[in-house]
Structures are given as structure tokens and as C-alpha cells.
Design an enzyme around this catalytic site. Structure first.
Site: not given
Lengths: 415, 415
Positions: A11, A113, A142-144, A189, A245, A301
Site C-alpha cells: 500500500g 510484510n 508501511t503506515i501501519d 490499522g 478501523e 497514507r
């Protein structure tokens, strides 16, 4: 002849292109790299031999600088997992064939990942088959912030800065009327609450921030939530709630899945409703209180115009670090950040074997969440604070941020 | 002794505080104004005598500068319409009494349509009753740009800049995967589509922008929409659609109202769904295409960190202009912008009688909308382009924009 191939996957983030620039610029100054190629659409584009000459795209420092302020991946992305090579060797053979055909000795994959899983599998295959002329490495993004093997992940700091800045602006917005009301902010998330936690950074200069913060790591209880709400409402009129989320109930089911299965809309289609909307409806049905939801959606993002300088710089540095790994002859490494201290903020750019990061998820540990389950603590703040620091001066053209995009003729043009 | 009272009302914008600063700073340099007071919560706060000494809040140019980058109204807001005085004179008498008690000779109200109605009614009352010692004026503000009597409205340019910048970032985001998909961007505007139109500004540097733009001024037809979709999908994989939240069907009903009345959620509550979600569900049920919605929600009206310099400056200037009106002895005026030319952009700061603006809505005229009803034309672009120009350097503290907020002791403090 030793060419370098770079691809991006997963993403979008605000700084994944800064890592691309970091790899390419480190390669530019290395005498051991000849051509610098990009592959479109990640590993899928490698398999399709969709290549571009990055030296033609990044002709000047102006191009590089535009690239670094362009969100999402310049080269496109894919969701394409490689099968284990022992099950299906063909794709691996094809990849090695393509690499050799194009004299690609180094392959750098920038992604999350799944992309680290690709780096891992490919490097294991190369090791097993004793292939000596191809080396691969990964750059995390990753923004997560859910990647193992690195203190934090490029892309996260900028998303966190967007979240913190937006929440502090939303707090101004919701505070203007002298009437009770709650505004739910839904933050990305699915399984890790790092980004939701960063909403607490909105308090950094003295604002209240969200009165309640629910991460997906803590099982959501309807009754406890209503109690929390009553407690806050007894002392405050208008306030914010931040929710992941990926909020799950006590049985481990996503809140959003529950409505999805029960509801259909006017067209007979299943309703897909976010966790925010679920809580909104819960409040509306159970409490006497104005309520609305703001989903930070895709904006969180890709808001490169408010990227974190720290994040941008680290994303760029890790690009160079990954290249250094393959130039040093190390196979299958993922560039990573080791934090030496939070205050003053000091890091070391290092690397770990991609196998340590692939297929694992780094969740928010319990010791960073308040025991009441509706806020984060100082330990989390210490962790988060350095990551959003600094602003890079963004170049605007005609009133909007300038971006570097690839036209249909695959040469860099500005838009 | 001649005091000035300033109040703010209506929904938040990124620059309503710049108008407050504009009035206050013009008053600071006038020998004809003694005290500078602010009222909390608009006209409601005036009636409750909830006042603050603005000279104590804005002690230095640093305070003023922080105020100008703080979104929403520093002084709070209200939704409180005055009844016509011929029906209920009591409130008007009370207001005049309060003004006289506090030696308030000048009252400046910064707000939208409803606030201009208050200015209009109050000034009509003052005229009818031949009250010589009180003068009122209005400063327009709204992100909707639907106020008559001014070429455009402070607050709109910054919201438009946010929309344009966000759409150009979203376009990067949605373009990374080589798979078909549509992303709907829902933009504020119940009855006027100006802000939705500004999504077209995302094309200003060569990006595609939304392939389809639907304003609430054009009746929405399901079949025409599906045709438009098919046409775009035949030539493009991933694209954006921009829609006004206030999209109405051919019978004049809001799309969002239709679902609201038919659906209830798991808690038995009526579903409130935006126009974007309605189209999302329509696409999902009728077409073979990935679809999602991003609502720009509250963020589009409070994103002061990306305010338009042009808008900020004009908001500030109109504050000064409104003060000039009352100092010149003119009652009931609304400061306004007259555009002299678009290229080069030249304006004149003038005023109109508030009665010309109050209780009217300026919609997007047909000649700015493409005849196919799904885009805006060059005329609209010429109108919009100047309004988003320029960026003011925003002061960040600890990684997020610094704001001026009023603490509970009603003195300025930073957060």
C-alpha cells in the site's frame, strides 16, 4: 556489467518514493553499479519485464527532490505473493532467468510484510541453489508500523504526523459550538493500532486530544465503551474519540464485519461499514448525544504535503542501507532502524535478515496502553514523539504540491 | 468611549480567525476605537454577555500570526437566528442595552448566510429606531462559497486548495495497482457545488483529476451515471469521481435522504449515508468494479496547515474593510470582494448591503458546468484558479501546527 533493479510494493505511503530515491542516489555514486532499472508493479512487473531506466527518470536533483514529495509508489505496486519455491520452482527460475538476461546483479524491493516475504523466499532460493551472481535486499515501508525487525517503519512517521496534525485541527473544529457532541475519528490499522495511538500526539502542545483512544489490540466491549462515554460526557461537552478501523469484539470478530453480514442497502447490497460508523450508531441508539464520524481514509497514507522530515530522511537512508547490504555481498537482508535513544533521538541504520520480519506482525504491546484500555501512556508518547518531527519545505506549483509522475512514454514528467 | 465588539458564527473555516485578526489589527491602529472586545459563541454570547478583552488575547504580532493559522473560530460559534424584530422586539432591545452598557459602538459579525441575516436584521432595527450610536457590519465566511454579494467568500479558497491538493495526492494513491477500481471522493456542499468543482484544480499541473465530477446543481440520474461510468471504464483502469454531498435526484430529493429513510442498522437506528456511499453501493450492485469512498469530511474545512495565502490575505483584508464601513458611519454593510480580472488576478475590497447577501444562496451557474453534466469547464477553472494560490509558512511546534487557543481563564495560551 552489474545492473541494479528496484521495485516497490504494498500500500501507498508518503515516503516510499524517498526510499526509491535513496537506493537510486546511493547507486549513482557507486562504481560497482552500472545500470539503474525500475520495475513497474512490483515483482509482478519483474516477471513481465516491465522495466524503466531510472537514470532517465531521475535526471537531476530537481527530479529526485520532486520524487521525494510524491506520495505512493512511482513505480506502481502489486499484491503478488510468491509460492514457496519447493512447491513451485518455475517462477523462481523465471526470475533468475530475467535477472541474468538483463544483467541484474542486485534487486532491491521496497515494501511491507508481503514484500519482505518475497525478499526472504527469493534469497532462500538463491542460497539453496548456490546462485552467486544475484543478491536481493528489502527496504521496509508501511503506515501501519507492524513490521518486525525494525524499531519503526518508514511511512509510519508521516502518517502519524498527518493523524496528529489533523486531530489537533479537528479539535478546533468540534470545539466551536456550546453544545454536547462527540466526533469519532476512524484511523487505519486492521491488526495493529500504532497509527491510532499517534492521535495522542495531538496533545503535544497542550490540546486535549481524543478523550478516548481505542486500539485494535484491546478487545472492544460495548458496555465498557458506554461507561467510558458517560464518564467523559459528565465533564466535557464536545470531544473526540479515536478508533482503529480494525476494532474487534471480545470474541475476536471485527466490529465492521458484524454489520456487513446483517445489513443490505437500497440496492440489496451488503453494507460495508467501518468501526467508526458502528460506534456512531451505537452512541445514537443508546445515548442522548450528537455524534458523527470522520474517517481519515486514504488521505492518511498519501498526505505527502505534511510528511515528517524525520521519516523522509530515514526512508531515504534505508534505501542506501539496503543497497550497501547487497554491495557488501549480503543476501536477503532488510534495512532496519535501531533506536539508540528517544531523548535525544538517536538511531543506527542497520539490517536484519528478512526472515525475521516476513510473515509476522508487530502489534502494540500492552505496556504502551493504559490499563483502562482507552488511552495510551507516556511510554507510547516517548516512542512516537521523535517520529513526526520536522517539516520539509514542499514545492507547490500553481497552488498545489508538485509531483513527479511517469507519463505513458515512461519518462519522468511533472504533474 | 467607543468600544468595538467582534463575534464569529457559522461553521468552521481555515481563515475565519484571519478575519478576526484583520478587524482587531485595523482597530488597533485606529484612534476612533477604544476597547476591542470579543464575544463567545456568536450573537448568543453577546446576549449572554460572554465577553473577552481581545487586546489581552492578542498581545503581540506572534499571537496574531498564530491566530491566523488556527482553524475554526477562536471565539466559538452558534446557530442562533434572530426573529424578525417586528415579531419579537425584546431580543433587539436587549442587544442594544448590552451594547450601550459596554460602550459598544461598533459590532462586527464574521460568518455565513445566517450571520449576514443577523447583521441585516440588526441594522434594519437600528435604522427603524433611529439608533445613532451603534453601527454593525459583517465579514463573509463560508467554505461553501454560496454567499451572494461577493465574488467569492473567505474560507472557500483554502478549502478548495485542500480539496485540490488532496485529490492530486489521492490520484497518486489509487494509481499504483494495475487493476480496475474507482474511488469516490465526497466533498462538502449541500446546495452549492463550488467546493466539489474545485476538485478539477487537481489537474492544474497535468494530473488527470476526477474523471467524473457531479455537482449538486445537476440532477443526478442513475442511468446516466452508469453510462458515464462505462464510458470511462472502457479507457481507464483506476480513476476518481468527485461528488457533492448534496447530490439530488431528478425529483429534487437528496440521494442521502433516500437511504436514510429505508435502512436501519444493527441497533435499529436509521442509517445516515452520504451521497458517496450511495454511489459506491450502486456501482457495487450494478458493475463489475472495485469501489470505495473517501469522504473529505470535517478535514476540508479546518485544514489550516494548507490554507491558501490568497484566501488568508483576503479574509484579513475584509476584516479591516468591515471595520472601515462602521468607522465611516455606514450601517449594515457586508465587506465583499469584487473581481477586476482573473488573469492577472486583481480584486477590489468593497462592501454591499447585508440584505443583498442574507437568505440567498449562490449556486454554481449552468455556464460553468459541462453540458454532459459530469465536469466543469474552463470558465470555472478561470474563476477557481487564483483562489488557491500561495502558501503561508506555517509555524510547527513539536511536529504539529501551533494553534492559538483560549484557556478556561479566557487568556490566550498556545496549544
Amino acid at each position: 556489467m552489474k545492473n541494479l533493479l528496484i521495485a516497490q510494493s504494498g500500500g501507498p505511503t508518503a515516503v516510499i518514493n524517498a526510499s526509491l530515491a535513496g537506493v537510486a542516489e546511493a547507486a549513482c555514486v557507486s562504481s560497482r553499479v552500472d545500470g539503474i532499472m525500475g520495475a513497474f508493479y512490483g515483482i509482478q512487473g519483474v516477471l513481465n519485464e516491465q522495466f524503466v531506466d531510472l537514470k532517465k527518470v531521475l535526471k537531476s536533483s530537481r527530479d529526485s527532490s520532486l520524487l521525494c514529495q510524491t506520495p505512493a509508489s512511482l513505480l506502481g505496486s502489486c499484491r503478488y505473493p510468491l509460492k514457496p519455491w519447493r512447491e513451485d520452482e518455475e517462477e523462481y527460475q523465471k526470475l533468475v532467468g530475467i535477472f541474468r538476461k538483463h544483467h541484474i546483479s542486485y534487486f532491491i524491493y521496497i515494501g511491507g510484510n508481503d514484500s519482505m516475504d518475497t525478499v526472504f523466499k527469493l534469497s532462500e532460493y538463491i542460497k539453496e541453489k548456490e546462485i552467486a551472481d544475484i543478491l536481493v535486499a528489502g527496504v521496509p515501508k508501511t503506515i501501519d508500523n507492524d513490521l518486525e525487525g525494525t524499531d519503526h517503519c518508514p511511512g509510519f512517521g508521516s502518517a502519524a504526523k498527518y493523524v496528529a496534525a489533523t486531530v489537533v485541527e479537528l479539535e478546533r473544529d468540534i470545539s466551536v459550538y456550546p453544545v454536547p457532541g462527540v466526533t469519532i475519528v476512524e484511523i487505519m490499522g486492521r491488526n495493529a493500532g500504532w497509527l491510532t495511538a499517534s492521535s495522542a500526539l495531538s496533545r503535544i502542545n497542550g490540546a486535549s486530544g481524543p478523550e478516548l483512544i481505542y486500539l485494535c489490540e484491546t478487545a472492544f466491549s460495548e458496555e465498557r465503551f458506554l461507561e467510558d462515554m458517560r464518564r467523559v460526557m459528565s465533564r466535557k461537552k464536545a470531544f473526540l474519540i479515536a478508533v482503529s478501523e480494525g476494532l474487534k469484539d471480545e470474541n475476536g470478530f471485527y466490529l465492521s464485519e458484524q454489520v456487513q453480514t446483517e445489513q443490505t442497502d437500497a440496492f440489496g447490497h451488503k453494507y460495508i461499514s467501518g468501526a467508526g460508523k458502528i460506534l456512531e450508531n451505537l452512541i445514537r441508539s443508546r445515548m442522548d448525544c450528537k455524534v458523527r464520524t470522520a474517517e481519515l481514509s486514504l488521505m492518511q497514507r498519501c498526505a505527502a504535503h505534511i510528511a515528517s522530515e524525520t521519516d523522509l530522511k530515514e526512508a531515504w537512508m534505508l534505501g542506501g542501507k539496503a543497497l550497501q547490504c547487497v554491495l557488501d555481498g549480503r543476501n536477503g537482508e532488510m534495512a532496519s532502524i535501531k533506536r539508540l535513544s528517544s531523548n535525544p533521538y538517536m538511531v543506527e541504520f542497520t539490517s536484519v535478515y528478512s526472515g525475521e520480519a516476513a510473515n509476522r506482525e508487530k502489534k502494540v504491546p500492552k505496556e504502551m496502553i493504559c490499563s483502562n484500555g482507552c488511552d495510551v501512556n507516556e511510554k507510547m508518547m516517548d516512542y512516537l514523539r521523535p517520529l513526526i518531527q520536522g517539516e520539509r519545505s514542499v514545492k507547490y506549483e500553481n497552488g498545489i504540491p508538485a509531483h513527479l509522475i511517469l507519463g505513458e512514454n515512461l519518462t519522468g514528467k511533472m504533474a
